[in-house]
Design a protein around this motif. Structure first.
Motif, PDB file in Angstrom:
ATOM      1  N   LYS A 184      -6.412  -0.124   3.870  1.00 62.61           N
ATOM      2  CA  LYS A 184      -6.953   0.774   2.842  1.00 62.61           C
ATOM      3  C   LYS A 184      -5.920   1.845   2.544  1.00 62.61           C
ATOM      4  O   LYS A 184      -5.183   2.254   3.434  1.00 62.61           O
ATOM      5  CB  LYS A 184      -8.220   1.481   3.336  1.00 62.61           C
ATOM      6  CG  LYS A 184      -9.421   0.586   3.475  1.00 62.61           C
ATOM      7  CD  LYS A 184     -10.696   1.398   3.624  1.00 62.61           C
ATOM      8  CE  LYS A 184     -10.822   1.957   5.030  1.00 62.61           C
ATOM      9  NZ  LYS A 184     -12.141   2.568   5.285  1.00 62.61           N
ATOM     10  N   ASP A 185      -5.898   2.292   1.288  1.00 66.96           N
ATOM     11  CA  ASP A 185      -4.990   3.383   0.955  1.00 66.96           C
ATOM     12  C   ASP A 185      -5.640   4.327  -0.049  1.00 66.96           C
ATOM     13  O   ASP A 185      -6.679   4.015  -0.619  1.00 66.96           O
ATOM     14  CB  ASP A 185      -3.648   2.850   0.429  1.00 66.96           C
ATOM     15  CG  ASP A 185      -3.783   2.049  -0.854  1.00 66.96           C
ATOM     16  OD1 ASP A 185      -4.307   2.596  -1.851  1.00 66.96           O
ATOM     17  OD2 ASP A 185      -3.355   0.881  -0.876  1.00 66.96           O
ATOM     18  N   THR A 186      -5.000   5.463  -0.226  1.00 64.55           N
ATOM     19  CA  THR A 186      -5.490   6.452  -1.189  1.00 64.55           C
ATOM     20  C   THR A 186      -4.669   6.387  -2.476  1.00 64.55           C
ATOM     21  O   THR A 186      -4.546   7.376  -3.198  1.00 64.55           O
ATOM     22  CB  THR A 186      -5.429   7.886  -0.589  1.00 64.55           C
ATOM     23  OG1 THR A 186      -4.076   8.155  -0.187  1.00 64.55           O
ATOM     24  CG2 THR A 186      -6.362   8.037   0.587  1.00 64.55           C
ATOM     25  N   THR A 238       0.966   4.481  -2.922  1.00 67.71           N
ATOM     26  CA  THR A 238       0.286   5.684  -2.446  1.00 67.71           C
ATOM     27  C   THR A 238       1.220   6.870  -2.633  1.00 67.71           C
ATOM     28  O   THR A 238       2.378   6.819  -2.233  1.00 67.71           O
ATOM     29  CB  THR A 238      -0.114   5.533  -0.959  1.00 67.71           C
ATOM     30  OG1 THR A 238      -0.981   4.397  -0.847  1.00 67.71           O
ATOM     31  CG2 THR A 238      -0.822   6.761  -0.445  1.00 67.71           C
ATOM     32  N   SER A 242       0.830  -1.214   0.000  1.00 66.68           N
ATOM     33  CA  SER A 242       0.000   0.000   0.000  1.00 66.68           C
ATOM     34  C   SER A 242       0.861   1.260   0.000  1.00 66.68           C
ATOM     35  O   SER A 242       0.570   2.222  -0.715  1.00 66.68           O
ATOM     36  CB  SER A 242      -0.924   0.016   1.217  1.00 66.68           C
ATOM     37  OG  SER A 242      -2.008  -0.846   1.019  1.00 66.68           O
ATOM     38  N   GLY A 265      -0.592  11.069   0.771  1.00 62.41           N
ATOM     39  CA  GLY A 265      -1.675  10.103   0.858  1.00 62.41           C
ATOM     40  C   GLY A 265      -1.752   9.445   2.222  1.00 62.41           C
ATOM     41  O   GLY A 265      -0.962   9.739   3.127  1.00 62.41           O
TER      42      GLY A 265
END
Length: 173
Positions: free
Chosen positions: A130-132, A108, A104, A112
């Motif tokens: 979860k990541d952006t 990112t 992740s 982020g």
């Protein structure tokens, strides 16, 4: 070459630093392949304890805190439950979490967020990463946990596509 006496000290240092990075990478790859082979052969004896998943996750994330800071990504951990007791092998579960979170972080952009959550329901205990980042194209989702699979968008030339496969094997085992 390093044996050439005419090479200046700056170039010599640069060469040694690059060599060190490559040796660390090769060492990681060999260890990961050996772990995968042992998991496949059923040669791993998990040492499960009834321990706190939150503690295992937090310790895993701490290993990557410096990488997150270097990449200027906000790495967060959150749990609705103060303590989640579950039978697990902390070392192996940590290995799986580190690989997922590292993946992740690598996908990112600066500024982020990578967020790891734990949750206990009546049916299961869930760890979510979860990541952006840029996301994964829908058609690639069935393949991301396959060995040596690298997504089309993966620009990381050093990636060999083994981290997620190792995480999957650990979790399944």
């Amino acid at each position: 070459s390093l044996l050439n006496r005419n090479i200046d000290e700056i170039k010599r240092k640069e060469f040694l630093e690059n060599s060190s990075k490559q040796l660390n990478r090769i060492e990681w790859l060999i260890k990961s392949l050996l772990k995968l082979a042992k998991l496949d052969a059923g040669a791993i004896k998990f040492e499960k304890i009834n321990g706190d998943i939150n503690k295992t996750v937090e310790e895993s994330i701490e290993v990557l805190r410096a990488k997150a800071k270097y990449e200027k990504v906000d790495l967060r951990f959150y749990s609705e439950d103060f303590k989640i007791l579950m039978e697990h092998d902390p070392n192996w579960l940590s290995e799986a979490i580190i690989n997922l979170v590292k993946n992740s972080l690598e996908h990112t952009k600066k500024g982020g967020v990578v967020e790891v959550n734990t949750e206990r329901t009546s049916v299961l205990t869930k760890i979510t990463v979860k990541d952006t980042g840029e996301g994964i194209p829908k058609e690639e989702l069935p393949h991301i946990f396959k060995r040596f699979y690298k997504g089309r968008r993966n620009k990381n030339v050093e990636s060999v596509g083994i981290g997620l496969a190792l995480s999957k094997s650990i979790i399944e085992a």
